[in-house]
Design an enzyme around this catalytic site. Structure first.
Site, PDB file in Angstrom:
ATOM      1  N   TYR A  21      49.610  38.443  49.600  1.00 32.38           N
ATOM      2  CA  TYR A  21      49.521  38.931  50.978  1.00 32.38           C
ATOM      3  C   TYR A  21      50.668  38.418  51.841  1.00 32.38           C
ATOM      4  O   TYR A  21      50.468  37.977  52.971  1.00 32.38           O
ATOM      5  CB  TYR A  21      48.162  38.554  51.604  1.00 32.38           C
ATOM      6  CG  TYR A  21      46.991  38.858  50.714  1.00 32.38           C
ATOM      7  CD1 TYR A  21      46.685  40.159  50.355  1.00 32.38           C
ATOM      8  CD2 TYR A  21      46.205  37.828  50.196  1.00 32.38           C
ATOM      9  CE1 TYR A  21      45.620  40.437  49.502  1.00 32.38           C
ATOM     10  CE2 TYR A  21      45.143  38.094  49.350  1.00 32.38           C
ATOM     11  CZ  TYR A  21      44.860  39.393  49.008  1.00 32.38           C
ATOM     12  OH  TYR A  21      43.808  39.666  48.162  1.00 32.38           O
ATOM     13  N   TYR A 149      34.161  42.248  50.254  1.00 33.90           N
ATOM     14  CA  TYR A 149      35.442  42.184  49.559  1.00 33.90           C
ATOM     15  C   TYR A 149      35.154  42.132  48.063  1.00 33.90           C
ATOM     16  O   TYR A 149      34.356  41.312  47.603  1.00 33.90           O
ATOM     17  CB  TYR A 149      36.251  40.948  49.967  1.00 33.90           C
ATOM     18  CG  TYR A 149      37.511  40.794  49.140  1.00 33.90           C
ATOM     19  CD1 TYR A 149      38.642  41.539  49.446  1.00 33.90           C
ATOM     20  CD2 TYR A 149      37.545  39.929  48.058  1.00 33.90           C
ATOM     21  CE1 TYR A 149      39.793  41.432  48.671  1.00 33.90           C
ATOM     22  CE2 TYR A 149      38.699  39.812  47.285  1.00 33.90           C
ATOM     23  CZ  TYR A 149      39.818  40.563  47.594  1.00 33.90           C
ATOM     24  OH  TYR A 149      40.941  40.451  46.831  1.00 33.90           O
ATOM     25  N   ASP A 250      28.345  41.402  42.618  1.00 30.79           N
ATOM     26  CA  ASP A 250      29.666  40.800  42.462  1.00 30.79           C
ATOM     27  C   ASP A 250      29.525  39.299  42.697  1.00 30.79           C
ATOM     28  O   ASP A 250      29.524  38.828  43.826  1.00 30.79           O
ATOM     29  CB  ASP A 250      30.626  41.442  43.462  1.00 30.79           C
ATOM     30  CG  ASP A 250      32.014  40.824  43.428  1.00 30.79           C
ATOM     31  OD1 ASP A 250      32.199  39.794  42.756  1.00 30.79           O
ATOM     32  OD2 ASP A 250      32.914  41.376  44.096  1.00 30.79           O
ATOM     33  N   LYS A 279      36.626  33.834  38.494  1.00 36.67           N
ATOM     34  CA  LYS A 279      37.058  32.631  39.211  1.00 36.67           C
ATOM     35  C   LYS A 279      36.710  31.342  38.476  1.00 36.67           C
ATOM     36  O   LYS A 279      37.492  30.845  37.687  1.00 36.67           O
ATOM     37  CB  LYS A 279      36.514  32.631  40.629  1.00 36.67           C
ATOM     38  CG  LYS A 279      37.162  33.663  41.549  1.00 36.67           C
ATOM     39  CD  LYS A 279      36.825  33.437  42.996  1.00 36.67           C
ATOM     40  CE  LYS A 279      37.437  34.487  43.923  1.00 36.67           C
ATOM     41  NZ  LYS A 279      38.893  34.407  44.064  1.00 36.67           N
TER      42      LYS A 279
END
Length: 432
Positions: A21, A149, A250, A279
């Site tokens: 980003y 997200y 998720d 993760k």
């Protein structure tokens, strides 16, 4: 110290390397890390920073962990990689075995993906193929909530928040899905059925075109670091069953203990049809994720067109190195120390971040499991804020109006205090 970045290296980095980003025409400063151990990052210049980010939720056991190091070294000496098409190997089988044993029953069909975003892509493919195999190709949309997200690849982006998310540039080419109002009740509030009204209405009116609902269970992560009432998730599960729609959870950010439960869906005693994990799966050592489905999903896909094959197959799927270190990470989790560690972190965060309440720059303080969030009244300027935090000897990566931490589970109380002290000091500076 070895492998220290020269000034030339840092200039090349700023000119040629895109970091997450960021812009190459106006790059943000980067801090060269030379080594890491436990909950400490050591910069090239010798400064040590207490890590408050677990490298974006992943390094839950801390850095340079002897069990994870050993697993990686032993596997590298035997088999670093082999294609997963038509070939299998012990680390992949053992990882799948652990995931089936650890995730809520009856999740038992495992697809090993490259990253969290890819695991979401695979989950969406599973849901769509499931409906096609039932001769319900008209059920080809997803429903989710605002503020979510789910990753940066295209299918994942399409179910991120459509207004305040990071992907507004791509709205013209992303698939169109349905978005309910975000839940507003926190885990500490008294449940009110009206909180589910928006999602219920959309589901009742559109269930014939919906393949699945996808949610981050209880914690909305990178979309805003918000925590919502577990009963909301329970109601979603009931509505999915009622209207013949799959539920995808998720758990990429929340899985493996971060919220105080092994998986966040357990706060609602809910089992999704499909779960995404990533993760922390490898303890932050290597990129790896998994999409885990219930047997009825796998069997239905297997009866569909194209020989019933699930249509995804990454080159590095089931990488032996990643699978071996993931097995070692899950072995550490299975020892159970994370439960006491997360509880202790949560209590300390509650106590110490409460000091930020009442400051004029602070809108709200919230804590859930080993996640501490201070929401500010105004957005932070990233470069100067990051530099100031580094000067305090901590690594905290804020975004927008959010100053938050999710430290490694092995962090010591005095290290955690340094993080919360820095957060308090920054809030005080902003309030003066």
């Amino acid at each position: 110290m070895v492998n220290i970045c020269t000034s030339d290296d840092l200039q090349f980095d700023q000119t040629h390397l895109w970091h997450p980003y960021t812009s190459l025409t106006n790059p943000l400063p980067c801090y060269p890390v030379n080594s890491a151990s436990g909950a400490t990052l050591t910069l090239d210049d010798g400064r040590q920073l207490v890590d408050g980010m677990s490298s974006w939720w992943a390094a839950i056991h801390g850095y340079n962990h002897p069990q994870l190091n050993q697993a990686l070294q032993q596997q590298a000496a035997q088999l670093s990689h082999v294609m997963f098409g038509g070939i299998t190997h012990k680390p992949a089988v053992e990882l799948a075995r652990r995931l089936v044993a650890m995730t809520p029953a009856p999740l038992d069909a495992v697809f090993l993906a490259d990253s969290g975003s890819v695991s979401v892509e695979v989950a969406i493919k599973m849901a769509l193929q499931y409906q096609v195999s039932r001769q319900r190709s008209d059920k080809n949309m997803l429903l989710t909530v605002r503020g979510g997200y789910h990753g940066d690849t295209f299918a994942a982006m399409s179910v991120c928040d459509p207004v305040n998310g990071m992907h507004g540039l791509f709205q013209g080419v992303l698939p169109k899905h349905l978005f309910a109002d975000a839940p507003t009740l926190t885990p500490h509030d008294r449940w009110d059925e009206r909180d589910i009204d928006s999602l219920r209405t959309l589901l009742e009116n559109n269930h014939n075109s919906l393949a699945a609902i996808i949610l981050e269970p209880v914690v909305q992560g990178a979309g805003g670091m918000r925590f919502y009432h577990p009963t909301y998730l329970k109601r979603v599960r009931e509505l999915c069953d009622q209207h013949d729609v799959l539920l995808i959870c998720d758990e990429i950010a929340t899985g493996f203990g971060r919220t105080g439960k092994l998986f966040a869906c357990e706060h609602a005693d809910v089992v999704p049809d499909i779960m995404c994990v990533g993760k922390a799966l490898t303890g932050g050592y290597m990129t790896l994720a998994a999409t885990i489905a219930q047997r009825h999903v796998a069997e239905q896909i297997g009866q569909g067109p194209g020989g019933g094959s699930l249509m995804h197959g990454p080159t590095f799927m089931g990488n032996p190195l990643a699978c071996a270190v993931a097995c070692a990470s899950l072995d550490i989790i299975a020892e159970g120390h994370w439960q006491q560690q997360v509880a202790a972190i949560s209590q300390q965060l509650e106590r110490e971040l409460a000091r930020c309440n009442g400051l004029t720059a602070v809108n709200q303080v919230r804590v859930f499991g080993a996640i501490g969030v201070v929401e500010l009244a105004e957005p932070l300027e990233m470069a100067s804020t990051q530099a100031w935090l580094v000067e305090q000897g901590v690594w905290i990566r804020p975004f927008g109006r959010l100053l938050y931490i999710m430290p490694p589970y092995i962090i010591e109380p005095d290290q955690l205090r340094r993080l919360t002290d820095a957060m308090l000091a920054l809030c005080q500076r902003l309030s003066s």
